[in-house]
Enzyme design. Structure first.
Site, mmCIF file in Angstrom:
data_model
loop_
_atom_site.group_PDB
_atom_site.id
_atom_site.type_symbol
_atom_site.label_atom_id
_atom_site.label_comp_id
_atom_site.label_asym_id
_atom_site.label_seq_id
_atom_site.Cartn_x
_atom_site.Cartn_y
_atom_site.Cartn_z
ATOM 1 C CG LEU A 125 -12.131 -35.393 -36.899
ATOM 2 C CD1 LEU A 125 -11.824 -36.877 -37.098
ATOM 3 C CD2 LEU A 125 -10.817 -34.601 -36.807
ATOM 4 C CD GLU A 127 -18.186 -39.316 -34.385
ATOM 5 O OE1 GLU A 127 -18.385 -39.878 -33.278
ATOM 6 O OE2 GLU A 127 -17.887 -39.919 -35.433
ATOM 7 C CB ILE A 157 -20.304 -30.422 -40.647
ATOM 8 C CG1 ILE A 157 -20.075 -31.648 -39.741
ATOM 9 C CG2 ILE A 157 -19.790 -30.660 -42.058
ATOM 10 C CD1 ILE A 157 -18.619 -31.936 -39.408
ATOM 11 N N GLY A 244 -5.879 -27.362 -42.960
ATOM 12 C CA GLY A 244 -6.926 -26.470 -42.452
ATOM 13 C C GLY A 244 -6.363 -25.429 -41.498
ATOM 14 C CD GLN A 281 2.404 8.661 -24.152
ATOM 15 O OE1 GLN A 281 2.275 8.345 -22.969
ATOM 16 N NE2 GLN A 281 3.473 9.258 -24.621
ATOM 17 C CD GLU A 365 -9.436 -26.264 -39.526
ATOM 18 O OE1 GLU A 365 -8.376 -26.890 -39.632
ATOM 19 O OE2 GLU A 365 -10.179 -25.989 -40.489
#
Ligand code: CAA
Length: 398
Positions: A125, A127, A157, A244, A281, A365
């Site tokens: 998808l 580019e 990709i 995804g 702590q 994503e």
């Protein structure tokens, strides 16, 4: 409401955990340092059945539910992000998207090879000039007889150099009323004349995984490789991201768990003034915050898994889970580095790798900012999710 995992869930979780320990971790630190991916892992993932975990048995998958997919991703990313990335692109972005959009004939043609790992799937998808702004891609597919001629390039990709076929989104109608209506999705075989790929080097994280660019120069794509009909490419891309993002959200919980495992061990072993630093702590505060991230993250992704099982649209919920869990994983990894002190700054311990890997998941994503905006828009009433014409098959499968 039932929060219990089934025996099958436990079995798949255990198998994925063992796979991570036995097949991913050996030699990983060296591969990560050398920026080297190991394609043999893909073959082993196929043989293990993990690549077909939530694919129906009639397509040679395991036929397990979508929560099982989340559990597998969680356990694989507990070892390293590279294995979960394979699940994200191969299972989430390609196979599940085909389950949702492909014709029965196309499913029979592609899913058995994908589910068994005989062929590896990728997704195209993004580019160079269109990342978050997915509606403005420029890769072009022009109809010519019984083919489309594909020209353009995709970047970032995953598995660019190894995948046998890619689900690629391209513009088929530049004159459409809105760009999102002028896009279509195709399966592109890497043997297509005019196809080439090139790896990307110098990544901050996911260094033991293959990421690259793919190029299309007058690639003839058979019309029967068009998925979901002309003009549906943007919807297909967005529904691919619903799957995804789910795998990424689940995997992020695995990173938190890995960081907790390492930090608890280190905090119990490392002494200051004769006392384990776990007694301090400020260290306890960091451990507690990581536990909080793990538990909230698990609830969020498993709710999405449940929605997938019901066949319900979950774009809003998966965006929330991905947004929250990736930020929580990065925060946990940062805290784990802090707890390890100077050792956390070295690749002698796994936490610096998780720190680098978790940063990437806040970008791919859907960036942290895109999910922030989506959540605000849903709440403000500017964005709504309508039921889909093409839903992911509910589980149990027919
Ligand atoms: N499923 C099905 N249809 C969907 C959908 C979904 N999840 N989401 C949207 N649609 C439909 C809408 O219903 C709408 O249809 P109509 O025109 O019929 O009403 C159409 O698609 C357009 O939707 P929107 O109006 O919501 O589109 P938008 O322009 O507002 O989207 C955006 C904006 C949400 C920011 C979107 O562009 C986006 O998510 N961008 C981020 C892209 C992204 O995540 N890229 C990651 C690349 S992949 C990757 O990283 C992989 C890797 O390997 C690392």
């Amino acid at each position: 409401m039932d929060f219990a995992l089934t025996q099958e869930h436990e079995m798949i979780r255990e198998a994925a955990r063992k796979f991570g320990e036995q097949e991913i971790l050996p030699g990983l630190a060296e591969r990560d340092r050398a920026h080297e991916s190991d394609p043999a892992v893909l073959k082993k993932m196929g043989e293990s059945g993990l690549l077909g975990v939530c694919i129906p048995e009639k397509y040679e998958g395991m036929g397990a539910d979508y929560i099982s997919l989340g559990l597998a991703c969680e356990e694989l990313e507990r070892a390293d992000s590279t294995a979960r990335v394979v699940m994200s692109v191969h299972v989430g972005l390609q196979s599940m998207t085909l389950m949702q959009w492909a014709t029965e004939e196309q499913k029979q043609r592609w899913l058995p090879d994908l589910a068994s790992g005989r062929r590896i799937g990728g997704f195209g998808l993004t580019e160079p000039n269109a990342g978050s702004d997915a509606a403005h891609i420029s890769t072009r597919a022009e109809k010519s007889g019984d083919h489309y001629i594909l020209n353009g390039e995709k970047t970032w990709i995953s598995l660019a150099d190894y995948a046998d076929q890619f689900l690629v989104v391209a513009v088929t109608d530049p004159t459409a009323s809105t760009p999102t209506k002028g896009m279509s999705a195709f399966i592109v075989d890497r043997t297509t004349p005019g196809f080439s790929s090139r790896p990307l080097k110098g990544k901050l994280g996911v260094r033991a995984g293959n990421t690259g660019q793919i190029f299309f120069e007058n690639c003839p794509i058979p019309a029967e490789n068009l998925v979901g009909g002309e003009g549906n490419g943007f919807k297909i891309a967005m529904s691919a991201l619903d799957h995804g993002r789910y795998t990424v959200a689940a995997g992020a919980v695995g990173i938190i768990t890995a960081c907790l495992d390492a930090s608890v061990r280190y905090a119990n072993d490392r002494k200051v003034g004769g006392e384990a630093i776990g007694r301090k702590q400020l260290v306890q505060q960091m451990i507690a915050s990581m536990v909080q991230g793990r538990e909230i993250g698990r609830l969020l992704y498993q709710k999405v898994g449940w929605m997938k099982n019901q066949g319900l649209r979950h774009t809003r919920e998966v965006s929330l889970a991905k947004w929250n869990n990736c930020a929580a994983a990065f925060d946990a990894a940062n805290k784990a580095v802090e707890i390890h002190g100077a050792y956390g700054f070295s690749d002698e311990f796994p936490v610096e790798r998780h720190f680098r890997n978790s940063r990437g998941a806040m970008i791919y994503e859907g960036t942290h900012e895109i999910h922030t905006l989506m959540q605000a828009e849903y709440e403000l009433g500017y964005r709504t999710d309508r039921p889909l014409d093409h839903s992911l098959p509910a589980w149990p499968f027919e």
